[in-house]
Scaffold this motif. Structure first.
Motif, short mmCIF file in Angstrom:
data_model
loop_
_atom_site.label_atom_id
_atom_site.label_comp_id
_atom_site.label_asym_id
_atom_site.label_seq_id
_atom_site.Cartn_x
_atom_site.Cartn_y
_atom_site.Cartn_z
N THR A 166 0.83 -1.21 0.00
CA THR A 166 0.00 0.00 0.00
C THR A 166 0.86 1.25 0.00
O THR A 166 1.99 1.26 0.53
N LYS A 226 -3.21 3.63 -2.70
CA LYS A 226 -2.97 2.74 -3.83
C LYS A 226 -2.53 1.38 -3.30
O LYS A 226 -1.71 1.30 -2.38
N LYS A 227 -3.08 0.32 -3.90
CA LYS A 227 -2.79 -1.03 -3.41
C LYS A 227 -2.34 -1.94 -4.55
O LYS A 227 -2.74 -1.77 -5.69
N THR A 242 0.05 -6.82 5.26
CA THR A 242 0.07 -5.51 4.63
C THR A 242 1.41 -4.83 4.87
O THR A 242 1.88 -4.75 6.02
N SER A 248 3.59 -1.28 3.95
CA SER A 248 3.54 0.09 3.46
C SER A 248 4.84 0.42 2.75
O SER A 248 5.93 0.26 3.32
#
Length: 480
Positions: A14, A18-19, A64, A66
């Protein structure tokens, strides 16, 4: 049984809404395990290692990350890829080869040192003495990897396993982490080493961290077992995410403990004691031990070493798990003779010159005798005995590793007190590893020793340097 059931794991990169979603396949595990993920920023070919903790067999929620994972790298989620390490049973050498070819990760070397009974230490983990490794951030001090602090992750997590089929997982250790996850991030600004130790037989993989230039395995390794070791060196950029700047690999076999040496000794006894006869039936007298080498070897001693035949480090001949291998210096002699004639064999595989030294000069009241090995090369079985000078470093080395024998009587080779003749068991080939250098010129001049010429067969240099490993499928001399 190794776990074969798999599940699909989602990894999400991420950045500002936006992913990028990727999927990897992971094995289901019976316990909570650490899963190392290899993350790559494709433009710079920079590798990260992200440690994720599974939840014991069930599909985890999305992992997840970043981006950027480091301030000098891309912020575009499309520039990152992910794969799981140690999940497809590929050879560890292939893993490092692939990483070396497809990234900017360097390689370095590590060694594994052994202290009895079962302490193994990995050395060479820290940066080179010349300064920082390639890729270290400029803000880190040059001695960052060598500070004395011990992080919580090193202290609490190093017993966690990445495989479900190991019996050594530590529930209390896992609980310590799960109750204190926030402590993981402490003391992780410096260079660290992420160490993965794989038992090639059970496929169990142990992971632990180190912040110093060496690390001792905090659990007992299984003796006589092949292990693979992979070390990633780097620093933490995000929580449990490490930028890798160097990787190392080595393989080793854990040594025999005294218990395994004793098991070999019992196997040797069962083989040598002929049923139906008294134990001493196979013994015949010998007056000399002998050592065969090429003529050039002896000429070199006469010209360049002042007549001294210097001891050398033992090669890998015999049992590959012998604690003597590459650890003890000595000279090999043989007591092997023909049971009928009492003479040494007429052919030598180690050289065409044979020096004979009285056994009474080598086994004395000032020496100790140890049983070390029992093995074969498809023909006759061999027993290795070690003779040490009492109180020497070699004697101290052998006392804690080998099996002590009586010099005045044992089942293989013994010299009765006051006698110049030894009795040797002809059911096996008895080798003697003598742990002192010998002044052979003095012995020859005084006529205590003598040299004979024999027929040579094969290449003696190869046998001396590398040694011939024992036969692995022999049911008589293998403990596994």
């Amino acid at each position: 049984m190794a776990c074969t059931a798999t599940y699909d794991q989602e990894v999400v990169f991420t950045n500002r809404g936006k992913k990028k979603v990727t999927h990897i396949t992971l094995y289901k595990q019976a316990v909570c395990t650490w899963i190392p993920l290899q993350i790559m920023e494709v433009n710079s070919r920079t590798v990260f290692l992200h440690m994720s903790l599974s939840n014991a067999g069930e599909s985890m929620s999305s992992i997840t990350l970043s981006v950027p994972l480091s301030s000098d790298l891309s912020s575009d989620v499309e520039d990152y890829s992910c794969k799981a390490l140690f999940q497809d049973n590929k050879d560890e050498k292939e893993l490092i080869k692939s990483m070396k070819e497809n990234s900017c990760v360097e390689t370095f070397s590590v060694d594994v040192n052994h202290i009895p009974p079962s302490t193994y230490t990995v050395t060479g983990l820290g940066p080179p003495a010349s300064g920082n490794d390639v890729g270290l951030p400029t803000g880190l001090p040059q001695d960052a990897a060598l500070h004395g602090e011990t992080s919580v992750i090193e202290e609490k997590l190093r017993k966690l396993v990445l495989s479900s089929n190991s019996e050594t997982s530590d529930k209390q250790t896992r609980a310590s982490f799960l109750n204190n996850p926030e402590k993981i991030h402490e003391n992780q600004s410096s260079c660290v080493s992420l160490i993965f130790l794989k038992d090639t037989e059970t496929k169990a993989i142990f992971s632990f961290f180190a912040t110093n230039s060496e690390a001792t395995f905090p659990f007992q390794l299984r003796p006589v077992t092949d292990y693979e070791l992979v070390v990633f060196r780097g620093w933490e950029t995000q929580k449990l995410c490490y930028r890798v700047h160097a990787v190392a690999h080595c393989s080793f076999k854990s040594y025999m403990t005294q218990m395994e040496v004793f098991e070999l000794y019992k196997r040797a006894l069962r083989h040598t004691l002929c049923l139906g006869f008294l134990p001493y039936y196979n013994f015949i007298p010998v007056t000399h031990l002998y050592r065969s080498k090429p003529l050039l070897h002896f000429l070199d001693i006469y010209k360049n070493t002042n007549g001294i035949m210097f001891k050398y480090i033992k090669n890998f001949g015999g049992d590959q798990a012998s604690t003597l291998n590459r650890n003890l210096h000595g000279l090999f002699f043989s007591a092997n003779v023909n049971p009928t004639t009492g003479l040494p064999p007429p052919v030598s595989y180690y050289g065409d010159q044979r020096i004979h030294i009285p056994v009474s000069l080598m086994i004395t009241p000032f020496t100790n005798l140890y049983f070390a090995d029992f093995y074969c090369h498809y023909v006759k079985h061999k027993v290795t005995l070690v003779v040490t000078r009492k109180g020497s470093d070699a004697d101290n080395f052998c006392r804690s590793r080998l099996l002590s024998l009586s010099q005045s009587f044992n089942e293989f080779l013994y010299l009765s007190p006051g006698s110049h003749v030894a009795m040797v068991n002809t059911r096996v080939t008895v080798e003697v590893f003598y742990t002192e250098s010998i002044d052979i010129v003095n012995l020859l001049k005084s006529k205590y020793a003598y040299i004979t010429t024999v027929k040579q067969s094969g290449n003696p240099l190869l046998k001396t340097i590398f040694g011939i490993p024992k036969r692995k499928d022999c049911q008589i001399c293998n403990t596994k």
